[in-house]
Design a protein around this motif. Structure first.
Motif, PDB file in Angstrom:
ATOM      1  N   MET A 153       9.176  53.993  -7.811  1.00 60.97           N
ATOM      2  CA  MET A 153       8.523  54.487  -9.014  1.00 60.97           C
ATOM      3  C   MET A 153       8.372  56.005  -8.943  1.00 60.97           C
ATOM      4  O   MET A 153       7.937  56.544  -7.936  1.00 60.97           O
ATOM      5  N   PHE A 208       6.597  59.249 -10.914  1.00 63.61           N
ATOM      6  CA  PHE A 208       5.495  59.466 -11.842  1.00 63.61           C
ATOM      7  C   PHE A 208       5.685  60.726 -12.676  1.00 63.61           C
ATOM      8  O   PHE A 208       6.701  61.401 -12.602  1.00 63.61           O
ATOM      9  N   PRO A 221       5.243  66.009 -11.005  1.00 64.64           N
ATOM     10  CA  PRO A 221       6.007  66.109  -9.754  1.00 64.64           C
ATOM     11  C   PRO A 221       5.162  66.649  -8.606  1.00 64.64           C
ATOM     12  O   PRO A 221       5.359  66.262  -7.459  1.00 64.64           O
ATOM     13  N   ASP A 222       4.204  67.528  -8.910  1.00 67.88           N
ATOM     14  CA  ASP A 222       3.379  68.111  -7.857  1.00 67.88           C
ATOM     15  C   ASP A 222       2.586  67.068  -7.079  1.00 67.88           C
ATOM     16  O   ASP A 222       2.356  67.210  -5.893  1.00 67.88           O
ATOM     17  N   ASN A 223       2.148  66.042  -7.796  1.00 68.26           N
ATOM     18  CA  ASN A 223       1.260  65.073  -7.153  1.00 68.26           C
ATOM     19  C   ASN A 223       2.008  63.927  -6.492  1.00 68.26           C
ATOM     20  O   ASN A 223       1.423  62.887  -6.201  1.00 68.26           O
ATOM     21  N   GLN A 224       3.325  64.085  -6.301  1.00 72.25           N
ATOM     22  CA  GLN A 224       4.078  63.031  -5.626  1.00 72.25           C
ATOM     23  C   GLN A 224       4.655  63.507  -4.317  1.00 72.25           C
ATOM     24  O   GLN A 224       5.085  62.709  -3.501  1.00 72.25           O
ATOM     25  N   LEU A 225       4.701  64.818  -4.132  1.00 71.19           N
ATOM     26  CA  LEU A 225       5.329  65.348  -2.932  1.00 71.19           C
ATOM     27  C   LEU A 225       4.281  65.514  -1.836  1.00 71.19           C
ATOM     28  O   LEU A 225       3.202  66.031  -2.077  1.00 71.19           O
ATOM     29  N   VAL A 226       4.628  65.032  -0.653  1.00 73.23           N
ATOM     30  CA  VAL A 226       3.659  64.958   0.432  1.00 73.23           C
ATOM     31  C   VAL A 226       3.845  66.087   1.436  1.00 73.23           C
ATOM     32  O   VAL A 226       2.878  66.629   1.968  1.00 73.23           O
ATOM     33  N   ALA A 227       5.116  66.434   1.723  1.00 77.45           N
ATOM     34  CA  ALA A 227       5.377  67.333   2.842  1.00 77.45           C
ATOM     35  C   ALA A 227       5.635  68.749   2.370  1.00 77.45           C
ATOM     36  O   ALA A 227       5.862  68.999   1.187  1.00 77.45           O
ATOM     37  N   THR A 228       5.599  69.694   3.302  1.00 80.03           N
ATOM     38  CA  THR A 228       5.754  71.100   2.948  1.00 80.03           C
ATOM     39  C   THR A 228       7.209  71.546   2.964  1.00 80.03           C
ATOM     40  O   THR A 228       7.496  72.683   2.646  1.00 80.03           O
ATOM     41  N   ASP A 235       9.903  65.743   2.974  1.00 81.51           N
ATOM     42  CA  ASP A 235       9.291  64.924   1.938  1.00 81.51           C
ATOM     43  C   ASP A 235      10.167  63.722   1.611  1.00 81.51           C
ATOM     44  O   ASP A 235       9.687  62.612   1.462  1.00 81.51           O
ATOM     45  N   HIS A 264       6.704  73.971  -3.279  1.00 85.37           N
ATOM     46  CA  HIS A 264       5.929  74.726  -4.272  1.00 85.37           C
ATOM     47  C   HIS A 264       6.680  75.929  -4.800  1.00 85.37           C
ATOM     48  O   HIS A 264       6.241  76.573  -5.746  1.00 85.37           O
ATOM     49  N   THR A 280      -1.185  67.935   6.975  1.00 82.50           N
ATOM     50  CA  THR A 280       0.071  68.121   6.247  1.00 82.50           C
ATOM     51  C   THR A 280      -0.191  68.225   4.758  1.00 82.50           C
ATOM     52  O   THR A 280       0.324  69.117   4.081  1.00 82.50           O
ATOM     53  N   ARG A 336       0.381  71.306   2.199  1.00 83.52           N
ATOM     54  CA  ARG A 336       1.240  71.128   1.037  1.00 83.52           C
ATOM     55  C   ARG A 336       0.519  71.562  -0.240  1.00 83.52           C
ATOM     56  O   ARG A 336       1.112  72.133  -1.141  1.00 83.52           O
ATOM     57  N   PHE A 337      -0.789  71.286  -0.335  1.00 79.38           N
ATOM     58  CA  PHE A 337      -1.482  71.505  -1.602  1.00 79.38           C
ATOM     59  C   PHE A 337      -2.176  72.848  -1.724  1.00 79.38           C
ATOM     60  O   PHE A 337      -2.611  73.206  -2.803  1.00 79.38           O
ATOM     61  N   ARG A 354      -5.584  64.790  -8.641  1.00 76.97           N
ATOM     62  CA  ARG A 354      -4.349  64.900  -7.864  1.00 76.97           C
ATOM     63  C   ARG A 354      -4.380  63.968  -6.664  1.00 76.97           C
ATOM     64  O   ARG A 354      -3.389  63.306  -6.349  1.00 76.97           O
ATOM     65  N   LEU A 370      -1.663  61.189  -5.901  1.00 77.14           N
ATOM     66  CA  LEU A 370      -0.870  61.290  -4.671  1.00 77.14           C
ATOM     67  C   LEU A 370      -1.000  60.001  -3.864  1.00 77.14           C
ATOM     68  O   LEU A 370      -0.018  59.497  -3.312  1.00 77.14           O
ATOM     69  N   ALA A 399       1.214  57.461  -5.366  1.00 75.11           N
ATOM     70  CA  ALA A 399       2.617  57.762  -5.088  1.00 75.11           C
ATOM     71  C   ALA A 399       2.950  57.436  -3.632  1.00 75.11           C
ATOM     72  O   ALA A 399       4.029  56.928  -3.329  1.00 75.11           O
ATOM     73  N   ARG A 437       5.554  54.572  -1.908  1.00 75.88           N
ATOM     74  CA  ARG A 437       6.605  54.868  -0.936  1.00 75.88           C
ATOM     75  C   ARG A 437       6.282  54.172   0.385  1.00 75.88           C
ATOM     76  O   ARG A 437       6.679  54.616   1.447  1.00 75.88           O
TER      77      ARG A 437
END
Lengths: 290, 272
Positions: free
Chosen positions: A93, A95, A98-105, A110, A147, B162, B166-167, B215, B219, B222, B226
């Motif tokens: 899925m 959403f 896009p900002d609130n789905q990515l976990v890694a830096t 990610d 980012h 992490t 990221r945020f 957020r 998150l 999401a 996954r």
């Protein structure tokens, strides 16, 4: 056709509002989706289309009714945690934000997040990450920081993160709503490629009519029920009925309809902008010959 | 604010950059121990030499290093004053009214400054300047892994780190947007008393927090989609591998410590 990939039977869902009243969202929703289909689900705000998507992925649980995925009843009470993970692996899925789905830096880290959760060996994860980056055309950005990317690029990374889990079906829950036009175009192109070349079943929830025009099938949900179900051509030829459900027809289609109302005879399909242009060109060429 | 730098990572292709992040955490810890081993002028001199060699090895420009020390000047001055005026000893150098300065006090002050400076330089050279925050998080997760047995949520802490990393840029962007929105409605952030300015921040913090929580919730969904289910059964794409040079570096560091202890024994001059 063989057994449908997704079978939804008499699905009902309601939530309790702050005063403790039951608010029905889905009432008796029934539909089938076949493997490899590109389905767009339309509906105005509050029609229950997002809720439906979340039910398919077991983020929400239905009050009554049945959802069979690949013949397996996911609404049955004996679904174990492992069954839920297996389901989410099968149905990915994406959403809206896009900002609130990515976990890694880092982009590739990610994309690796999903496969890492599946407990795959590191070489396999590497292979899947590279493959997913290629599928969304973002290979050059593997080492970038999310980012610093544009909205459309971030959304493509989010899509790659799901592809890396090798799903059979992907749900896009208004995934283009927050993007600028060029980002939206890129994401839609990516979705189409996934459907055609990788045979991934696509369920796209949107309120952009032009997006719906490209699908194999359009389902309109209104008031928690399936209101209309057919090819884009069938659906968009019924402009008045669409208006009842708070929806418009795509601009090109609306133009053709108005021309026809004026008594100009136009033949041919008129769902995508390209088809509309072709139809009008053909009519003009015909007129020139006379 | 796209240029926001996370930490002070200075990208370069030095020997120190290439050391395994776990080894660097160990090296930094050993270096801290070394700074506390020093007792006399010889060992402190050796420590200074080691810090200089370390800086040269990382290929980080001296100006960048000095900039990281600048904020410490207040602490350093404070240390100097305390040590010079409050240490008593045998060799009185100066006496004026109630102020008495001893040679021991001055030595003590110098040693403390050297200790603080080498401590900062040592740890920042190994960690903040040459290791990306994400590599550091990975390293800590693995090094502290054994603590999972006594139910310390090591994986969860690493995940939180992490996500925070990221945020941070995302929330900084958002803060700027909210500030612009408030400014365009006539909010004044830059004048007035301190209290007035602090009050002006409330209309920024409230929407920022609300959006951060929203957020977080999105998150979490999401991540669940996954298949995230904690650290159990989770594998990693990038597996950290020690190389022989990492062990050499740790060996050199242990030798440095041993050397400092020997120098302490020589007992020349004032001993701390």
């Amino acid at each position: 056709m063989s057994q449908p990939f997704i079978q939804v039977k008499n699905l009902c869902y309601s939530y309790q509002d702050d005063d403790g009243r039951e608010v029905p969202v889905l009432r008796d929703l029934t539909l089938d989706i076949h493997r490899g289909e590109y389905v767009v689900i339309l509906g105005h705000n509050g029609s229950g289309k997002s809720t439906f998507a979340k039910l398919l992925n077991m983020i929400l649980e239905a009050n009554s009714g049945q959802i069979l995925i690949d013949g397996k009843d996911i609404t049955s009470p004996d679904m174990t945690d492992d069954d839920v993970f297996a389901l989410r692996r099968k149905i990915g899925m994406v959403f809206q934000n896009p900002d609130n789905q990515l976990v890694a830096t880092i982009v590739e880290e990610d994309i690796a997040f999903g496969p890492e959760n599946l407990g795959l060996p590191s070489e396999e994860i590497r292979r899947r990450v590279d493959d997913a980056l290629e599928a969304v055309g973002m290979t050059a950005y593997a080492g970038h920081e999310p980012h610093r990317l544009s909205g459309g690029q971030k959304q493509r990374i989010a899509i790659a993160g799901i592809i890396a889990m090798q799903p059979e079906c992907m749900i896009f829950d208004e995934s283009t709503a927050m993007l600028d036009p060029s980002g939206r175009r890129d994401v839609i192109k990516t979705i189409e490629t996934l459907n055609r070349e990788r045979d991934i079943t696509v369920i796209a929830i949107t309120h952009y009519m032009n997006e719906a025009a490209r699908a194999d099938r359009v389902i309109i949900i209104n008031d928690g029920k399936v209101a209309m179900d057919g090819t884009p051509n069938e659906i968009f030829s019924q402009g008045e009925r669409l208006a009842q459900y708070g929806l418009d027809v795509p601009q090109g289609t609306a133009l053709i309809h108005r021309l026809r109302e004026r008594g100009i005879s136009l033949d041919g399909d008129c769902t995508t902008p390209e088809q509309c242009a072709d139809t009008i060109c053909a009519a003009l060429a015909g007129k020139g010959e006379k | 604010m796209k240029s926001i730098a996370l930490g002070q990572y200075y990208p370069a292709a030095s020997v120190v950059h290439r050391i395994d992040p776990r080894a660097k955490v160990i090296l930094a810890t050993l270096y801290i121990v070394c700074t506390f081993l020093c007792k006399n002028i010889l060992s402190f001199a050796a420590l200074v030499v080691s810090a200089v060699i370390l800086i040269l090895l990382t290929r980080i420009p001296l100006r960048t290093v000095f900039q990281s020390i600048k904020p410490l000047i207040v602490i350093l001055l404070f240390t100097v004053i305390i040590n010079i005026f409050w240490t008593t000893g045998d060799t009185l150098l100066l006496e004026w009214r109630f102020i008495r300065i001893y040679l021991e006090g001055i030595m003590q002050a110098v040693f403390m400054i050297v200790r603080i400076l080498t401590l900062i330089v040592g740890t920042s050279m190994f960690l903040t300047y040459t290791t990306t925050p994400i590599a550091l998080t990975d390293a800590l997760e693995q090094l502290l892994g054994p603590l999972k047995k006594i139910r310390v949520p090591v994986h969860e802490f690493a995940m939180m780190m992490t996500i925070a990393l990221r945020f941070i840029p995302t929330l900084v962007d958002e803060t700027e947007k909210i500030m612009s929105a408030q400014k365009s409605r006539g909010t004044d952030f830059s004048s007035g008393s301190l209290i007035k300015r602090a009050k002006a921040l409330i209309p920024i913090l409230v929407p920022l927090f609300v959006s951060a929580f929203r957020r977080a919730e999105e998150l979490a969904t999401a991540m669940e989609c996954r298949c995230y289910h904690g650290g159990e059964g989770r594998t990693r794409m990038r597996i950290l591998k020690y190389r022989p040079s990492d062990f050499v570096a740790i060996g050199v560091m242990i030798l440095l410590g041993a050397g400092l202890i020997v120098l302490n024994r020589l007992g020349i001059g004032y001993t701390m």
